[in-house]
Design a protein around this motif. Structure first.
Motif, mmCIF file in Angstrom:
data_model
loop_
_atom_site.group_PDB
_atom_site.id
_atom_site.type_symbol
_atom_site.label_atom_id
_atom_site.label_comp_id
_atom_site.label_asym_id
_atom_site.label_seq_id
_atom_site.Cartn_x
_atom_site.Cartn_y
_atom_site.Cartn_z
ATOM 1 N N SER A 33 0.809 -1.225 0.000
ATOM 2 C CA SER A 33 0.000 0.000 0.000
ATOM 3 C C SER A 33 0.836 1.266 0.000
ATOM 4 C CB SER A 33 -0.924 0.015 1.230
ATOM 5 O OG SER A 33 -1.795 -1.099 1.230
ATOM 6 N N ILE A 34 2.138 1.119 0.125
ATOM 7 C CA ILE A 34 3.001 2.296 0.264
ATOM 8 C C ILE A 34 3.082 3.059 -1.055
ATOM 9 C CG2 ILE A 34 5.345 3.095 0.726
ATOM 10 C CD1 ILE A 34 5.665 0.745 2.637
ATOM 11 N N ASN A 35 2.807 4.352 -1.010
ATOM 12 C CA ASN A 35 2.895 5.213 -2.186
ATOM 13 C C ASN A 35 4.291 5.812 -2.357
ATOM 14 O OD1 ASN A 35 -0.188 6.228 -0.924
ATOM 15 N ND2 ASN A 35 0.000 5.028 -2.780
ATOM 16 N N ALA A 36 4.953 6.081 -1.249
ATOM 17 C CA ALA A 36 6.266 6.731 -1.311
ATOM 18 C C ALA A 36 7.020 6.455 -0.023
ATOM 19 C CB ALA A 36 6.122 8.232 -1.521
ATOM 20 N N ILE A 37 8.330 6.427 -0.124
ATOM 21 C CA ILE A 37 9.202 6.364 1.049
ATOM 22 C C ILE A 37 10.207 7.490 0.934
ATOM 23 C CG2 ILE A 37 11.006 5.072 2.237
ATOM 24 C CD1 ILE A 37 9.523 2.540 1.719
ATOM 25 N N GLU A 38 10.447 8.147 2.033
ATOM 26 C CA GLU A 38 11.380 9.267 2.041
ATOM 27 C C GLU A 38 12.302 9.146 3.237
ATOM 28 O OE1 GLU A 38 8.587 12.684 -0.029
ATOM 29 O OE2 GLU A 38 8.418 12.333 2.126
ATOM 30 N N ALA A 62 15.939 12.791 1.044
ATOM 31 C CA ALA A 62 15.699 12.000 -0.163
ATOM 32 C C ALA A 62 14.203 11.737 -0.247
ATOM 33 C CB ALA A 62 16.464 10.688 -0.134
ATOM 34 N N GLY A 63 13.596 12.216 -1.331
ATOM 35 C CA GLY A 63 12.144 12.178 -1.403
ATOM 36 C C GLY A 63 11.597 11.347 -2.536
ATOM 37 N N ASN A 64 10.428 10.804 -2.335
ATOM 38 C CA ASN A 64 9.630 10.110 -3.354
ATOM 39 C C ASN A 64 10.401 8.969 -3.993
ATOM 40 O OD1 ASN A 64 7.358 9.603 -4.881
ATOM 41 N ND2 ASN A 64 8.010 10.921 -6.548
ATOM 42 N N ILE A 65 10.925 8.085 -3.193
ATOM 43 C CA ILE A 65 11.764 7.014 -3.701
ATOM 44 C C ILE A 65 10.963 6.030 -4.548
ATOM 45 C CG2 ILE A 65 13.201 5.070 -2.990
ATOM 46 C CD1 ILE A 65 13.877 6.834 -0.487
ATOM 47 N N ILE A 66 9.767 5.647 -4.094
ATOM 48 C CA ILE A 66 9.028 4.612 -4.809
ATOM 49 C C ILE A 66 8.562 5.097 -6.158
ATOM 50 C CG2 ILE A 66 6.845 3.325 -4.763
ATOM 51 C CD1 ILE A 66 7.321 2.649 -1.931
ATOM 52 N N GLU A 88 28.236 18.595 9.478
ATOM 53 C CA GLU A 88 26.868 19.129 9.429
ATOM 54 C C GLU A 88 25.833 18.086 9.023
ATOM 55 O OE1 GLU A 88 29.601 20.385 7.940
ATOM 56 O OE2 GLU A 88 29.108 21.266 5.965
ATOM 57 N N ASP A 89 26.285 16.894 8.646
ATOM 58 C CA ASP A 89 25.351 15.795 8.385
ATOM 59 C C ASP A 89 24.931 15.090 9.679
ATOM 60 O OD1 ASP A 89 27.299 15.023 5.480
ATOM 61 O OD2 ASP A 89 25.368 16.071 5.535
ATOM 62 N N THR A 90 25.541 15.460 10.782
ATOM 63 C CA THR A 90 25.187 14.856 12.066
ATOM 64 C C THR A 90 23.722 15.115 12.385
ATOM 65 O OG1 THR A 90 27.426 15.025 12.958
ATOM 66 C CG2 THR A 90 25.615 14.937 14.551
ATOM 67 N N ALA A 91 22.977 14.050 12.621
ATOM 68 C CA ALA A 91 21.541 14.161 12.861
ATOM 69 C C ALA A 91 20.982 12.772 13.154
ATOM 70 C CB ALA A 91 20.826 14.752 11.644
ATOM 71 N N VAL A 92 19.748 12.763 13.597
ATOM 72 C CA VAL A 92 18.987 11.515 13.633
ATOM 73 C C VAL A 92 18.274 11.402 12.290
ATOM 74 C CG1 VAL A 92 17.145 10.215 14.751
ATOM 75 C CG2 VAL A 92 18.674 11.646 16.120
ATOM 76 N N TYR A 93 18.456 10.263 11.644
ATOM 77 C CA TYR A 93 17.880 10.035 10.326
ATOM 78 C C TYR A 93 16.644 9.137 10.454
ATOM 79 C CZ TYR A 93 21.822 12.266 8.051
ATOM 80 O OH TYR A 93 22.743 13.200 7.616
ATOM 81 N N TYR A 94 15.590 9.552 9.773
ATOM 82 C CA TYR A 94 14.314 8.841 9.826
ATOM 83 C C TYR A 94 13.867 8.473 8.422
ATOM 84 C CZ TYR A 94 13.887 11.177 14.392
ATOM 85 O OH TYR A 94 14.102 11.639 15.667
ATOM 86 N N CYS A 95 13.204 7.341 8.305
ATOM 87 C CA CYS A 95 12.504 7.051 7.068
ATOM 88 C C CYS A 95 11.002 7.182 7.324
ATOM 89 C CB CYS A 95 12.844 5.671 6.517
ATOM 90 S SG CYS A 95 12.625 4.291 7.644
ATOM 91 N N LYS A 96 10.314 7.544 6.274
ATOM 92 C CA LYS A 96 8.876 7.774 6.370
ATOM 93 C C LYS A 96 8.188 7.152 5.164
ATOM 94 C CE LYS A 96 6.702 11.320 4.839
ATOM 95 N NZ LYS A 96 6.256 12.693 4.529
ATOM 96 N N ALA A 97 7.126 6.435 5.415
ATOM 97 C CA ALA A 97 6.312 5.860 4.341
ATOM 98 C C ALA A 97 4.981 6.590 4.286
ATOM 99 C CB ALA A 97 6.088 4.369 4.587
ATOM 100 N N ARG A 98 4.506 6.774 3.099
ATOM 101 C CA ARG A 98 3.194 7.403 2.924
ATOM 102 C C ARG A 98 2.236 6.421 2.270
ATOM 103 N NH1 ARG A 98 1.756 13.441 1.352
ATOM 104 N NH2 ARG A 98 2.199 13.490 3.580
ATOM 105 N N ILE A 99 1.069 6.281 2.894
ATOM 106 C CA ILE A 99 -0.020 5.489 2.333
ATOM 107 C C ILE A 99 -1.205 6.432 2.207
ATOM 108 C CG2 ILE A 99 -1.551 3.520 2.625
ATOM 109 C CD1 ILE A 99 0.639 2.157 4.225
ATOM 110 N N PHE A 100 -1.504 6.808 0.981
ATOM 111 C CA PHE A 100 -2.535 7.809 0.702
ATOM 112 C C PHE A 100 -2.205 9.078 1.487
ATOM 113 C CE2 PHE A 100 -4.643 3.687 -0.007
ATOM 114 C CZ PHE A 100 -4.834 3.812 -1.368
ATOM 115 N N GLN A 101 -2.999 9.473 2.436
ATOM 116 C CA GLN A 101 -2.742 10.720 3.173
ATOM 117 C C GLN A 101 -2.085 10.493 4.523
ATOM 118 O OE1 GLN A 101 -3.290 13.595 1.579
ATOM 119 N NE2 GLN A 101 -3.904 12.308 -0.119
ATOM 120 N N ASP A 102 -1.739 9.255 4.840
ATOM 121 C CA ASP A 102 -1.182 8.954 6.152
ATOM 122 C C ASP A 102 0.323 8.715 6.065
ATOM 123 O OD1 ASP A 102 -4.116 6.972 6.817
ATOM 124 O OD2 ASP A 102 -3.707 9.046 7.392
#
Length: 114
Positions: free
Chosen positions: A29-34, A48-52, A87-101
């Motif tokens: 159901s995943i539309n995009a992963i970022e 990094a956006g809109n991988i799928i 300056e790349d030091t950070a917490v890195y997160y991935c996010k999946a989008r399913i429709f509007q969620d």
């Protein structure tokens, strides 16, 4: 959908790391992963956006240094980070989008030392 990010750590400037984001559950159901990151005291930003969608966009701050790839069989998205800077030091997160969620992983810490 559940996301598990991993691969963070401590690296010297100029070094490389590869982060992984493994998806489980209703992955079809995943539309995009970022990929996003959040440095201390700063807002979360897209790296990094809109991988799928087949086209991945990168901000100028990481363009040419960061690259995403996917392993469909493992439901895993990778973020290859080269020529790392403090300056790349950070917490890195991935996010999946399913429709509007949006579904977020727990984050993995990347620390780049001088």
């Amino acid at each position: 959908v559940q996301l598990q990010a991993s691969g963070g750590g401590l690296v010297q400037a100029g070094g490389s790391l590869r982060l992984s984001c493994e998806a489980s559950g209703s992955t079809f159901s995943i539309n995009a992963i970022e990929w996003y990151r959040q440095a201390p005291g700063k807002q979360r930003e897209l790296v990094a956006g809109n991988i799928i969608g087949g086209f991945t966009n990168y901000p100028d701050s990481v363009k040419g240094r960061f690259t995403v790839s996917r392993n469909y069989a493992k439901n895993t998205v990778y973020l290859q980070m080269n020529s790392l800077k403090p300056e790349d030091t950070a917490v890195y997160y991935c996010k999946a989008r399913i429709f509007q969620d949006d579904y977020w992983g727990q984050g993995t810490l990347v620390t780049v030392s001088n």
